[in-house]
Scaffold this motif. Structure first.
Motif, PDB file in Angstrom:
ATOM      1  N   THR A  57      11.896   5.749  11.421  1.00  0.00           N
ATOM      2  CA  THR A  57      11.746   6.696   9.917  1.00  0.00           C
ATOM      3  C   THR A  57      11.907   6.018   8.656  1.00  0.00           C
ATOM      4  O   THR A  57      11.028   6.312   8.007  1.00  0.00           O
ATOM      5  N   ILE A  58      13.271   5.634   9.052  1.00  0.00           N
ATOM      6  CA  ILE A  58      12.847   4.496   7.142  1.00  0.00           C
ATOM      7  C   ILE A  58      12.000   3.970   7.722  1.00  0.00           C
ATOM      8  O   ILE A  58      11.912   4.143   6.339  1.00  0.00           O
ATOM      9  N   TYR A  59      12.074   2.852   8.142  1.00  0.00           N
ATOM     10  CA  TYR A  59      10.560   1.617   8.034  1.00  0.00           C
ATOM     11  C   TYR A  59       9.782   2.937   7.660  1.00  0.00           C
ATOM     12  O   TYR A  59       8.773   2.496   6.431  1.00  0.00           O
ATOM     13  N   ARG A  60       9.605   3.915   7.812  1.00  0.00           N
ATOM     14  CA  ARG A  60       7.702   4.490   7.526  1.00  0.00           C
ATOM     15  C   ARG A  60       8.164   4.654   6.495  1.00  0.00           C
ATOM     16  O   ARG A  60       6.931   4.972   5.870  1.00  0.00           O
ATOM     17  N   ILE A  61       8.970   5.559   6.045  1.00  0.00           N
ATOM     18  CA  ILE A  61       9.252   5.785   4.172  1.00  0.00           C
ATOM     19  C   ILE A  61       9.207   4.869   3.602  1.00  0.00           C
ATOM     20  O   ILE A  61       8.323   5.141   2.699  1.00  0.00           O
ATOM     21  N   LEU A  62      10.247   4.033   3.839  1.00  0.00           N
ATOM     22  CA  LEU A  62       9.590   2.486   3.012  1.00  0.00           C
ATOM     23  C   LEU A  62       8.418   2.175   3.027  1.00  0.00           C
ATOM     24  O   LEU A  62       8.293   1.491   1.955  1.00  0.00           O
ATOM     25  N   GLN A  63       7.756   2.000   3.737  1.00  0.00           N
ATOM     26  CA  GLN A  63       6.319   2.025   4.025  1.00  0.00           C
ATOM     27  C   GLN A  63       5.663   2.305   3.063  1.00  0.00           C
ATOM     28  O   GLN A  63       4.975   2.022   1.667  1.00  0.00           O
ATOM     29  N   TRP A  64       6.359   3.675   2.768  1.00  0.00           N
ATOM     30  CA  TRP A  64       5.625   4.530   1.845  1.00  0.00           C
ATOM     31  C   TRP A  64       5.633   4.558   0.300  1.00  0.00           C
ATOM     32  O   TRP A  64       5.110   4.166  -0.455  1.00  0.00           O
ATOM     33  N   LEU A  65       6.904   4.385   0.263  1.00  0.00           N
ATOM     34  CA  LEU A  65       7.068   3.490  -0.773  1.00  0.00           C
ATOM     35  C   LEU A  65       7.020   2.496  -1.113  1.00  0.00           C
ATOM     36  O   LEU A  65       7.174   1.902  -2.745  1.00  0.00           O
ATOM     37  N   LYS A  66       6.648   1.250  -0.898  1.00  0.00           N
ATOM     38  CA  LYS A  66       6.026  -0.205  -0.682  1.00  0.00           C
ATOM     39  C   LYS A  66       4.275   1.108  -1.014  1.00  0.00           C
ATOM     40  O   LYS A  66       3.661   0.145  -2.046  1.00  0.00           O
ATOM     41  N   ASP A  67       3.975   1.246  -0.471  1.00  0.00           N
ATOM     42  CA  ASP A  67       2.460   1.911  -0.854  1.00  0.00           C
ATOM     43  C   ASP A  67       1.788   2.514  -2.014  1.00  0.00           C
ATOM     44  O   ASP A  67       1.120   1.977  -2.567  1.00  0.00           O
ATOM     45  N   VAL A  68       2.625   2.898  -2.335  1.00  0.00           N
ATOM     46  CA  VAL A  68       2.963   3.948  -3.040  1.00  0.00           C
ATOM     47  C   VAL A  68       3.747   3.286  -5.018  1.00  0.00           C
ATOM     48  O   VAL A  68       4.015   3.497  -6.303  1.00  0.00           O
ATOM     49  N   GLY A  69       3.901   1.617  -4.346  1.00  0.00           N
ATOM     50  CA  GLY A  69       4.167   0.840  -5.460  1.00  0.00           C
ATOM     51  C   GLY A  69       5.921   0.839  -5.964  1.00  0.00           C
ATOM     52  O   GLY A  69       5.994   0.813  -6.770  1.00  0.00           O
ATOM     53  N   VAL A  71       8.841   0.523  -4.561  1.00  0.00           N
ATOM     54  CA  VAL A  71       9.127  -0.539  -3.769  1.00  0.00           C
ATOM     55  C   VAL A  71       8.740  -1.423  -3.700  1.00  0.00           C
ATOM     56  O   VAL A  71       7.895  -1.548  -2.905  1.00  0.00           O
ATOM     57  N   SER A  72       9.913  -2.868  -3.613  1.00  0.00           N
ATOM     58  CA  SER A  72       9.328  -3.784  -3.047  1.00  0.00           C
ATOM     59  C   SER A  72      10.234  -4.607  -1.892  1.00  0.00           C
ATOM     60  O   SER A  72      10.878  -4.247  -1.620  1.00  0.00           O
ATOM     61  N   GLN A  73       9.116  -5.633  -1.527  1.00  0.00           N
ATOM     62  CA  GLN A  73       9.782  -5.797   0.377  1.00  0.00           C
ATOM     63  C   GLN A  73       9.924  -7.417   0.304  1.00  0.00           C
ATOM     64  O   GLN A  73       8.973  -7.769   0.043  1.00  0.00           O
ATOM     65  N   THR A  74      10.824  -7.597   0.866  1.00  0.00           N
ATOM     66  CA  THR A  74      11.184  -9.145   0.980  1.00  0.00           C
ATOM     67  C   THR A  74      11.578  -9.781   2.068  1.00  0.00           C
ATOM     68  O   THR A  74      12.318  -9.736   2.263  1.00  0.00           O
ATOM     69  N   ASP A  75      10.649 -10.728   2.477  1.00  0.00           N
ATOM     70  CA  ASP A  75      11.442 -11.180   3.583  1.00  0.00           C
ATOM     71  C   ASP A  75      12.304 -13.051   3.307  1.00  0.00           C
ATOM     72  O   ASP A  75      11.891 -13.276   2.921  1.00  0.00           O
ATOM     73  N   LEU A  76      13.724 -12.312   3.440  1.00  0.00           N
ATOM     74  CA  LEU A  76      14.763 -13.376   3.548  1.00  0.00           C
ATOM     75  C   LEU A  76      15.131 -14.223   4.370  1.00  0.00           C
ATOM     76  O   LEU A  76      16.253 -14.964   4.454  1.00  0.00           O
ATOM     77  N   GLY A  77      13.781 -14.251   5.605  1.00  0.00           N
ATOM     78  CA  GLY A  77      14.787 -15.168   6.445  1.00  0.00           C
ATOM     79  C   GLY A  77      15.354 -14.641   7.187  1.00  0.00           C
ATOM     80  O   GLY A  77      15.653 -13.190   7.804  1.00  0.00           O
ATOM     81  N   THR A  79      18.551 -13.854   6.832  1.00  0.00           N
ATOM     82  CA  THR A  79      19.088 -12.656   6.550  1.00  0.00           C
ATOM     83  C   THR A  79      18.301 -11.046   6.788  1.00  0.00           C
ATOM     84  O   THR A  79      18.588  -9.956   6.674  1.00  0.00           O
ATOM     85  N   GLY A  80      16.615 -11.553   7.154  1.00  0.00           N
ATOM     86  CA  GLY A  80      16.355 -10.078   7.888  1.00  0.00           C
ATOM     87  C   GLY A  80      15.259  -9.608   5.885  1.00  0.00           C
ATOM     88  O   GLY A  80      15.827  -9.926   4.969  1.00  0.00           O
ATOM     89  N   THR A  81      14.942  -8.557   6.300  1.00  0.00           N
ATOM     90  CA  THR A  81      13.333  -8.151   5.370  1.00  0.00           C
ATOM     91  C   THR A  81      14.736  -6.615   4.384  1.00  0.00           C
ATOM     92  O   THR A  81      15.612  -6.236   4.970  1.00  0.00           O
ATOM     93  N   VAL A  82      14.812  -7.173   3.310  1.00  0.00           N
ATOM     94  CA  VAL A  82      15.283  -6.604   2.770  1.00  0.00           C
ATOM     95  C   VAL A  82      14.516  -5.146   1.239  1.00  0.00           C
ATOM     96  O   VAL A  82      12.642  -6.143   1.472  1.00  0.00           O
ATOM     97  N   TYR A  83      14.665  -4.422   0.783  1.00  0.00           N
ATOM     98  CA  TYR A  83      13.777  -3.893   0.644  1.00  0.00           C
ATOM     99  C   TYR A  83      14.695  -3.535  -1.070  1.00  0.00           C
ATOM    100  O   TYR A  83      15.791  -3.186  -1.077  1.00  0.00           O
ATOM    101  N   GLN A  84      13.639  -3.360  -2.367  1.00  0.00           N
ATOM    102  CA  GLN A  84      14.339  -2.326  -3.590  1.00  0.00           C
ATOM    103  C   GLN A  84      13.228  -2.384  -4.373  1.00  0.00           C
ATOM    104  O   GLN A  84      12.291  -1.890  -4.261  1.00  0.00           O
TER     105      GLN A  84
END
Ligand SMILES: [Zn+2]
Ligand SMILES: [Zn+2]
Length: 146
Positions: A57-69, A71-77, A79-84
């Motif tokens: 559920t959280i992942y889906r919400i983050l994808q939506w926040l990304k789509d609407v510009g 939130v940004s998503q970065t893969d830190l190897g 450490t995993g994927t982080v959102y901001q």
């Protein structure tokens, strides 16, 4: 530069986006954090507030926040994927492939890259939060290979 929750909510409503209670709660956590967060961090903070959401559920919400510009998503190897939140102190990361160390880099470092892409390709890059993989100074000195 760091948008407030009220500003973001206002902006989303003005754009006709549907802001459910769950979406608002995730947004609130991202606004309150000065750092970036993994899905598990967000889940823990929600849990702390007495709210249980699944990672999916959280992942889906983050994808939506990304789509609407928002939130940004970065893969830190490893450490995993982080959102901001986009616009919350812009920065990038140098990630060591050998020891996993993450070094923060200010946004100024990639200004020349943006200028180059605009000039040479007429391309307006959206680089909000980038990870560059390689070897840290310690591992380089130790003769490690990426
Ligand atoms: Zn970051
Ligand atoms: Zn290293």
């Amino acid at each position: 530069m760091n948008p407030t929750l009220d500003e973001l909510v206002h902006d989303l409503r003005a754009r006709g986006e549907r802001l459910t209670v769950q979406r608002r709660m995730v947004l609130e956590i991202l606004c309150a954090s000065r750092d970036h967060l993994a899905v598990q961090d967000i889940q823990q903070q929600l849990h702390h507030n007495g709210i249980e959401l699944t990672e999916t559920t959280i992942y889906r919400i983050l994808q939506w926040l990304k789509d609407v510009g928002i939130v940004s998503q970065t893969d830190l190897g490893r450490t995993g994927t982080v959102y901001q939140l986009v616009g919350a102190h812009p920065h990038h990361h140098l990630v060591c492939l050998s020891c996993g160390t993450v070094i923060d880099v200010g946004d100024d470092a990639i200004m020349p890259l943006r200028d180059y892409l605009r000039r040479e390709y007429g391309f307006e890059p959206r680089i909000d939060h980038m990870a560059i993989f390689g070897l840290c100074p310690v591992c380089t000195a130790a003769g490690k290979e990426a």
